[in-house]
Design a protein around this motif. Structure first.
Motif, short mmCIF file in Angstrom:
data_model
loop_
_atom_site.label_atom_id
_atom_site.label_comp_id
_atom_site.label_asym_id
_atom_site.label_seq_id
_atom_site.Cartn_x
_atom_site.Cartn_y
_atom_site.Cartn_z
N HIS A 236 0.58 -1.33 0.02
CA HIS A 236 0.04 0.15 0.01
C HIS A 236 0.97 1.34 -0.06
CE1 HIS A 236 1.19 -1.13 4.24
NE2 HIS A 236 0.97 0.25 4.27
N MET A 237 2.19 1.12 0.27
CA MET A 237 2.99 2.21 0.35
C MET A 237 3.98 2.21 -0.81
SD MET A 237 4.22 2.76 4.17
CE MET A 237 5.03 3.98 3.98
N GLY A 238 3.68 1.51 -2.21
CA GLY A 238 4.51 1.53 -3.15
C GLY A 238 5.65 0.62 -2.88
N ARG A 239 5.93 -0.22 -2.14
CA ARG A 239 7.16 -0.72 -1.78
C ARG A 239 7.17 -2.03 -2.62
NH1 ARG A 239 7.15 -0.07 4.76
NH2 ARG A 239 5.23 -0.86 4.11
N ASP A 240 8.38 -2.54 -3.17
CA ASP A 240 8.17 -3.80 -3.99
C ASP A 240 8.32 -4.86 -3.07
OD1 ASP A 240 10.20 -5.95 -5.41
OD2 ASP A 240 9.38 -5.01 -6.86
N MET A 241 7.27 -5.84 -3.03
CA MET A 241 7.08 -6.83 -2.09
C MET A 241 8.19 -7.84 -2.25
SD MET A 241 5.15 -5.97 0.12
CE MET A 241 5.05 -7.56 0.90
N LEU A 242 8.79 -8.26 -3.34
CA LEU A 242 9.99 -9.12 -3.63
C LEU A 242 11.17 -8.67 -2.89
CD1 LEU A 242 11.30 -11.60 -4.73
CD2 LEU A 242 11.65 -10.16 -6.80
N LEU A 243 11.58 -7.64 -3.08
CA LEU A 243 12.53 -6.76 -2.36
C LEU A 243 12.58 -6.95 -0.77
CD1 LEU A 243 14.01 -4.12 -4.93
CD2 LEU A 243 14.76 -6.68 -4.64
N ARG A 244 11.31 -6.44 -0.40
CA ARG A 244 11.06 -6.25 0.92
C ARG A 244 10.82 -7.66 1.54
NH1 ARG A 244 6.30 -4.32 4.31
NH2 ARG A 244 7.23 -3.26 5.82
N SER A 245 10.40 -8.62 0.81
CA SER A 245 10.41 -10.12 1.59
C SER A 245 11.73 -10.71 1.64
CB SER A 245 9.58 -11.09 0.62
OG SER A 245 8.10 -10.38 0.54
N VAL A 246 12.75 -10.38 0.80
CA VAL A 246 14.10 -11.00 0.80
C VAL A 246 14.79 -10.09 1.85
CG1 VAL A 246 16.23 -11.01 -0.54
CG2 VAL A 246 14.18 -11.35 -1.79
N LYS A 247 14.63 -8.90 2.04
CA LYS A 247 15.18 -8.07 3.16
C LYS A 247 14.80 -8.73 4.34
CE LYS A 247 17.38 -4.72 4.67
NZ LYS A 247 18.91 -4.41 4.36
N GLY A 248 13.36 -8.90 4.54
CA GLY A 248 12.93 -9.53 5.95
C GLY A 248 13.19 -10.88 6.08
N MET A 249 13.22 -11.73 5.15
CA MET A 249 13.79 -13.19 5.22
C MET A 249 15.20 -12.96 5.49
SD MET A 249 12.21 -15.89 4.84
CE MET A 249 12.99 -16.61 6.44
#
Length: 277
Positions: free
Chosen positions: A60-73
């Protein structure tokens, strides 16, 4: 002839397990390095549904979920690996000392094991994390305190069988202390079981860290951890933004299954008889 075919079949199984272990290790290491070295500005892009440009979509904030998921993982992997390693070291020391010295030492270690296993992991981690104010330190300490008992029992059982062997009794007759015997004989003997137990602790640590963060008692909300991503996505599922929870959850499940399969592969590699069967 049958023994030759069985041996060849066993060797092929071990080779496949070794190949899988290498590929799984490279995959986990790749996520860890990619997420760790990723700059903070790398996952802020235009808000889009899953597409070729954004395979996991954007939030919802326009953040790419692939990169964000990899970062979180990668954050979850760092916490899980560090906590599991410390917890496994505690299990190795307590399990070895418990079986080597016996008596009151053994009773005390078994009492600690029963005490920790008497409370559900997630509840005990939650209590410890809240008591320490949450954050990385609170979650890590909670995982460390709760994940050593089962491995301690396994190592203790192995050492208990080993201490009655003739060469151990001979070493004691020659005047070697239990600490020396443990360092020279017990620890090398249980090292394969320790390594397998360490690998199998990783998915438990990662899942519990994600669970505590999902409930809001783990990592701070400004960190893109998997648990926090899943928690944020819950409020947008009713709006049809299913990819916010599906892809991060799938990545978490994939990593946990890889660790579980990696532990089974290492068991086969360390046990030639099992691999041949």
């Amino acid at each position: 002839m049958k023994e030759t075919l069985s041996l060849r079949s066993g060797m092929s199984v071990r080779q496949r397990q070794l190949i899988f272990a290498v590929i799984a290790g490279c995959f986990i290491f790749g996520i860890l390095v990619w997420g760790t070295t990723m700059p903070e500005s790398a996952y802020g892009q235009k808000n889009l549904v899953p597409s070729a440009a954004h395979p996991f979509g954007t939030d919802h904030m326009g953040r790419d979920m692939l990169l964000r998921s990899v970062k979180g993982m990668s954050i979850s992997l760092q916490i899980g690996i560090a906590a599991a390693f410390v917890s496994s070291c505690i299990a190795l020391v307590l399990g070895t000392l418990s079986a080597a010295f016996g008596g009151k030492v053994d009773q005390f270690v078994l009492w600690l094991v029963d005490l920790c296993m008497g409370v559900p992991h997630i509840l005990l981690i939650l209590m410890i994390s809240v008591m320490m104010g949450g954050g990385i330190m609170g979650v890590s300490v909670g995982v460390i305190v709760t994940h050593w008992p089962r491995l301690t029992r396994i190592i203790r059982a192995e050492v208990m069988q080993l201490r009655t062997q003739p060469y151990i009794l001979a070493a004691r007759q020659y005047g070697y202390s239990w600490m020396t015997v443990a360092r020279r004989h017990f620890v090398p003997h249980v090292l394969p079981q320790y390594i397998i137990g360490l690998v199998l602790l990783f998915p438990h640590a990662i899942m519990h860290e994600a669970g505590i963060s999902f409930l809001g008692y783990g990592l701070p909300l400004d960190m893109p951890a998997i648990g926090i991503i899943l928690s944020e996505s819950m409020r947008y599922l009713a709006l049809g933004m299913w990819w916010l929870a599906f892809f991060p959850g799938f990545l978490l499940l994939l990593v946990v299954l890889i660790f579980d399969r990696l532990g089974a592969a290492l068991r086969d590699l360390f046990d030639p008889q099992f691999g041949q069967e």
